[in-house]
Design an enzyme around this catalytic site. Structure first.
Site, PDB file in Angstrom:
ATOM      1  CG  ASP A 138      -0.117  -0.409   2.376  1.00 38.39           C
ATOM      2  OD1 ASP A 138       0.963  -0.481   2.510  1.00 38.39           O
ATOM      3  OD2 ASP A 138      -0.695  -0.642   3.523  1.00 38.39           O
ATOM      4  CG  ASN A 180      -8.823  -1.691  12.247  1.00 40.55           C
ATOM      5  OD1 ASN A 180      -7.743  -2.229  11.306  1.00 40.55           O
ATOM      6  ND2 ASN A 180      -9.011  -0.435  11.481  1.00 40.55           N
ATOM      7  CD  GLU A 197      -8.574   0.939   7.902  1.00 46.87           C
ATOM      8  OE1 GLU A 197      -8.506   0.062   8.787  1.00 46.87           O
ATOM      9  OE2 GLU A 197      -7.867   2.134   7.996  1.00 46.87           O
TER      10      GLU A 197
END
Ligand code: PGA
Length: 246
Positions: A68, A137, A144
């Protein structure tokens, strides 16, 4: 299948993870390595650099593709992942810079940037070993928690939790980019092997959720339960809640 390797501390985790990458390069000198940024892999990258300097590892035929990149950061921005990879790994090993790839955060149009990166990955012939960190998370790359698993390289709006976690690297929270280009879940799952590294007590809960909880896009890393060849290397603190399950 998921293999768990529990190391006693960060240094041992880094060496054990470096062993997995070393084995890959011994097996296939022209491997395509998927690489990751973040604080967790730095020790591992140092280890690879040391082994390369000693002549024990050779990256001359290796190609890399990074997971990324922040949208909007130029290569010379010291918070760009391009900069990170050059500083922490590429400048210290005998890799041909032409064979290293990071999504281009300077491309304005997300569609163009993402299609271009998928084409680069396809041109490598496919990722042999993908290195991953894991977010608190459960994000892998910058995928995400979401209602569906994003498939291919995509442009994401970073969550508040990720922006906060990354703020420590920037002068102020306003400087943290709010979007990033990231390989998608399918891009990651297409890798032949996965190596995930995690250290510290802060990752204990998410490791348990990811590898022993439900498979759900709300915990992106949980999809790895469906991958045929995953190795998780962590330290004792990160493994605290799964040590009796593995
Ligand atoms: P960290 O980040 O290695 O800095 O904990 C991991 C991640 O967010 O993927």
């Amino acid at each position: 299948m998921i293999k768990f390797i529990c190391a006693k501390d960060y240094d041992e985790m880094s060496r054990r993870a470096a062993n997995v990458i070393s084995a890959q390069l011994i097996e296939k000198a022209d491997s395509v390595l998927g690489l990751a940024t973040g604080s967790t892999p730095i020790g591992l990258y140092n280890c690879l650099a040391e082994r390369c300097a000693m002549g024990d590892l050779d990256f001359s035929k290796v190609t890399t593709v990074n997971l990324d990149e922040y949208k909007g950061l130029t290569h010379d921005n010291d918070q760009s992942y391009y900069y990170f990879m050059n500083k922490n790994l590429f400048s210290k090993i005998n890799i041909d810079p032409a064979n290293t790839n990071v999504p281009d955060g300077t491309i304005e149009d997300p569609e163009e940037a993402c299609a271009k990166y998928e084409a680069i990955i396809a041109a490598t012939g496919g990722i042999d070993l993908q290195l991953l960190g894991i977010g608190h998370n459960g994000h892998i790359g910058f995928n995400e928690p979401a209602d569906v698993f994003p498939k291919l390289t995509n442009c994401v709006d970073l969550t508040e939790s990720t922006i906060n976690a990354n703020a420590r690297f920037f002068a102020s929270i306003e400087d943290v980019p709010t979007q990033a280009y990231t390989m998608g879940i399918q891009t990651i799952m297409n890798a032949k092997k996965i190596l995930l590294v995690a250290n510290g007590a802060g990752k204990a809960e998410i490791l348990k959720k990811s590898f022993f909880g439900d498979i759900t896009p709300q915990v992106p890393a949980s999809v790895l339960q469906l991958h045929p060849d995953v190795t998780v290397v962590g330290d004792e603190e990160a493994f605290a809640l799964i040590k009796d399950l593995i």
